[in-house]
Design a protein around this motif. Structure first.
Motif, PDB file in Angstrom:
ATOM      1  N   THR A   1      72.728 -18.459  12.673  1.00 47.52           N
ATOM      2  CA  THR A   1      71.508 -17.842  12.175  1.00 47.52           C
ATOM      3  C   THR A   1      71.837 -16.499  11.537  1.00 47.52           C
ATOM      4  N   LEU A   2      70.978 -16.090  10.611  1.00 50.56           N
ATOM      5  CA  LEU A   2      71.163 -14.810   9.949  1.00 50.56           C
ATOM      6  C   LEU A   2      70.771 -13.678  10.882  1.00 50.56           C
ATOM      7  N   PRO A   3      71.445 -12.556  10.794  1.00 52.26           N
ATOM      8  CA  PRO A   3      71.096 -11.427  11.667  1.00 52.26           C
ATOM      9  C   PRO A   3      69.731 -10.857  11.310  1.00 52.26           C
ATOM     10  N   ASP A   4      69.064 -10.334  12.310  1.00 53.86           N
ATOM     11  CA  ASP A   4      67.784  -9.661  12.093  1.00 53.86           C
ATOM     12  C   ASP A   4      68.042  -8.416  11.265  1.00 53.86           C
ATOM     13  N   PRO A   5      67.336  -8.214  10.132  1.00 50.18           N
ATOM     14  CA  PRO A   5      67.601  -7.042   9.282  1.00 50.18           C
ATOM     15  C   PRO A   5      67.344  -5.709   9.969  1.00 50.18           C
ATOM     16  N   GLU A   6      66.528  -5.722  11.040  1.00 47.36           N
ATOM     17  CA  GLU A   6      66.289  -4.483  11.768  1.00 47.36           C
ATOM     18  C   GLU A   6      67.399  -4.212  12.781  1.00 47.36           C
ATOM     19  N   PHE A   7      68.131  -5.256  13.160  1.00 51.48           N
ATOM     20  CA  PHE A   7      69.251  -5.138  14.083  1.00 51.48           C
ATOM     21  C   PHE A   7      70.451  -5.821  13.413  1.00 51.48           C
ATOM     22  N   PRO A   8      71.133  -5.126  12.500  1.00 46.76           N
ATOM     23  CA  PRO A   8      72.106  -5.768  11.616  1.00 46.76           C
ATOM     24  C   PRO A   8      73.370  -6.296  12.275  1.00 46.76           C
ATOM     25  N   THR A   9      73.618  -5.996  13.548  1.00 44.83           N
ATOM     26  CA  THR A   9      74.780  -6.542  14.236  1.00 44.83           C
ATOM     27  C   THR A   9      74.336  -7.099  15.581  1.00 44.83           C
ATOM     28  N   HIS A  10      75.279  -7.714  16.309  1.00 39.41           N
ATOM     29  CA  HIS A  10      74.948  -8.230  17.627  1.00 39.41           C
ATOM     30  C   HIS A  10      74.682  -7.098  18.610  1.00 39.41           C
ATOM     31  N   ILE A  11      75.144  -5.897  18.270  1.00 37.06           N
ATOM     32  CA  ILE A  11      74.799  -4.714  19.052  1.00 37.06           C
ATOM     33  C   ILE A  11      73.478  -4.186  18.504  1.00 37.06           C
ATOM     34  N   HIS A  12      72.517  -3.940  19.360  1.00 37.37           N
ATOM     35  CA  HIS A  12      71.186  -3.546  18.900  1.00 37.37           C
ATOM     36  C   HIS A  12      71.159  -2.084  18.452  1.00 37.37           C
ATOM     37  N   ILE A  13      71.552  -1.894  17.197  1.00 37.41           N
ATOM     38  CA  ILE A  13      71.475  -0.586  16.553  1.00 37.41           C
ATOM     39  C   ILE A  13      70.444  -0.712  15.435  1.00 37.41           C
ATOM     40  N   THR A  14      69.398   0.054  15.492  1.00 30.93           N
ATOM     41  CA  THR A  14      68.331  -0.108  14.516  1.00 30.93           C
ATOM     42  C   THR A  14      68.701   0.510  13.172  1.00 30.93           C
ATOM     43  N   THR A  15      67.996   0.094  12.141  1.00 28.08           N
ATOM     44  CA  THR A  15      68.187   0.659  10.816  1.00 28.08           C
ATOM     45  C   THR A  15      67.635   2.085  10.767  1.00 28.08           C
ATOM     46  N   VAL A  16      68.000   2.792   9.718  1.00 30.51           N
ATOM     47  CA  VAL A  16      67.496   4.152   9.535  1.00 30.51           C
ATOM     48  C   VAL A  16      65.979   4.150   9.462  1.00 30.51           C
ATOM     49  N   GLU A  17      65.425   3.191   8.702  1.00 30.32           N
ATOM     50  CA  GLU A  17      63.973   3.129   8.531  1.00 30.32           C
ATOM     51  C   GLU A  17      63.268   2.892   9.864  1.00 30.32           C
ATOM     52  N   ARG A  18      63.807   1.974  10.670  1.00 31.10           N
ATOM     53  CA  ARG A  18      63.200   1.661  11.960  1.00 31.10           C
ATOM     54  C   ARG A  18      63.313   2.858  12.920  1.00 31.10           C
ATOM     55  N   THR A  19      64.488   3.496  12.914  1.00 32.19           N
ATOM     56  CA  THR A  19      64.694   4.637  13.806  1.00 32.19           C
ATOM     57  C   THR A  19      63.704   5.753  13.486  1.00 32.19           C
ATOM     58  N   TRP A  20      63.539   6.038  12.181  1.00 32.41           N
ATOM     59  CA  TRP A  20      62.571   7.071  11.782  1.00 32.41           C
ATOM     60  C   TRP A  20      61.159   6.674  12.211  1.00 32.41           C
ATOM     61  N   PHE A  21      60.801   5.420  11.955  1.00 31.35           N
ATOM     62  CA  PHE A  21      59.455   4.951  12.287  1.00 31.35           C
ATOM     63  C   PHE A  21      59.181   5.050  13.786  1.00 31.35           C
ATOM     64  N   ASP A  22      60.164   4.759  14.601  1.00 32.38           N
ATOM     65  CA  ASP A  22      59.988   4.798  16.048  1.00 32.38           C
ATOM     66  C   ASP A  22      59.653   6.194  16.561  1.00 32.38           C
ATOM     67  N   HIS A  23      59.958   7.206  15.773  1.00 36.50           N
ATOM     68  CA  HIS A  23      59.660   8.577  16.191  1.00 36.50           C
ATOM     69  C   HIS A  23      58.236   8.998  15.863  1.00 36.50           C
ATOM     70  N   ALA A  24      57.467   8.126  15.244  1.00 38.79           N
ATOM     71  CA  ALA A  24      56.095   8.471  14.874  1.00 38.79           C
ATOM     72  C   ALA A  24      55.223   8.739  16.099  1.00 38.79           C
ATOM     73  N   ASN A  25      55.613   8.196  17.239  1.00 40.30           N
ATOM     74  CA  ASN A  25      54.860   8.440  18.470  1.00 40.30           C
ATOM     75  C   ASN A  25      55.419   9.608  19.278  1.00 40.30           C
ATOM     76  N   ILE A  26      56.445  10.259  18.731  1.00 41.43           N
ATOM     77  CA  ILE A  26      57.086  11.381  19.428  1.00 41.43           C
ATOM     78  C   ILE A  26      56.913  12.685  18.640  1.00 41.43           C
ATOM     79  N   LEU A  27      57.151  12.615  17.344  1.00 42.70           N
ATOM     80  CA  LEU A  27      57.116  13.806  16.501  1.00 42.70           C
ATOM     81  C   LEU A  27      55.729  14.031  15.902  1.00 42.70           C
ATOM     82  N   ASP A  28      55.436  15.277  15.559  1.00 42.24           N
ATOM     83  CA  ASP A  28      54.205  15.553  14.836  1.00 42.24           C
ATOM     84  C   ASP A  28      54.424  15.280  13.348  1.00 42.24           C
ATOM     85  N   LEU A  29      53.370  15.421  12.565  1.00 45.51           N
ATOM     86  CA  LEU A  29      53.449  15.078  11.143  1.00 45.51           C
ATOM     87  C   LEU A  29      54.493  15.900  10.419  1.00 45.51           C
TER      88      LEU A  29
END
Length: 205
Positions: A1-29
């Motif tokens: 199967t093709l790798p998940d584009p948000e987790f590009p390897t078998h090690i769960h390391i998120t993409t830059v876009e996902r990592t930034w987005f995940d901080h929306a509930n932590i950081l202010d605007l």
């Protein structure tokens, strides 16, 4: 199967876009915009070991559009609208957002000022080219004797080209002073900008 584009390897390391987005509930605007400005800025190969940005506004927008129901979507969308390519430091982004908060027109970010022959001479942090108004953030590094010499040369060149310059310091950007200095300093600049009929931006928020 093709790798998940948000987790590009078998090690769960998120993409830059996902990592930034995940901080929306932590950081202010503001800090979401600061982080995104860094992500999309064009690096300088002379000082950095890369030539391409970590991501692009288009990639970030595509990620946001693909995840419309994830918590934090509103602040992420707003941060994307406020982000600009060109800022070289968090304080430059804070300065730009402060100008917007004070309803100054949208500035250009780190754009070269050219002489009459088209040669790039100085590169202020923010400029309003139509009004020939430039704004520089001079942080703690600018207190050294060596930096003050280069800053004096920069300021002289800017004035020689016929530009009005506003210098903002670290103290000016403190929460207590942020809008205070802008209210005082913007008067002359705003009058000049108004002559060119630039449309003011809406307040931040």
């Amino acid at each position: 199967t093709l790798p998940d584009p948000e987790f590009p390897t078998h090690i769960h390391i998120t993409t830059v876009e996902r990592t930034w987005f995940d901080h929306a509930n932590i950081l202010d605007l503001e800090n979401m915009v600061i982080t995104l400005d860094h992500i999309i800025r064009i690096p300088n190969p002379k000082y950095e070991n890369r030539e391409k940005p970590l991501s692009t506004p288009e990639k970030v927008a595509a990620f946001i559009d693909a995840h419309p129901h994830i918590p934090g979507i509103r602040i992420a969308r707003k941060a994307l609208r406020l982000a600009r390519i060109g800022a070289d430091s968090p304080q430059e982004t804070r300065l730009r957002l402060a100008c917007r908060e004070a309803q100054l027109p949208e500035p250009a970010v780190n754009r070269w000022i050219q002489d009459h022959d088209g040669h790039p001479i100085v590169r202020p942090d923010l400029t309003w080219p139509e009004a020939k108004v430039a704004c520089e953030y001079d942080g703690a590094i600018h207190t050294s004797a060596k930096k003050q010499v280069t800053d004096a040369r920069r300021n002289a060149l800017t004035a020689r080209l016929g530009w009005q310059q506003i210098i903002v310091t670290e103290k000016d950007m403190s929460p207590q002073e942020r809008l205070g200095w802008l209210t005082r300093e913007r008067l002359t600049a705003w009058n000049q900008l108004s002559k060119n009929k630039q449309r003011p931006m809406r307040p931040l928020g």
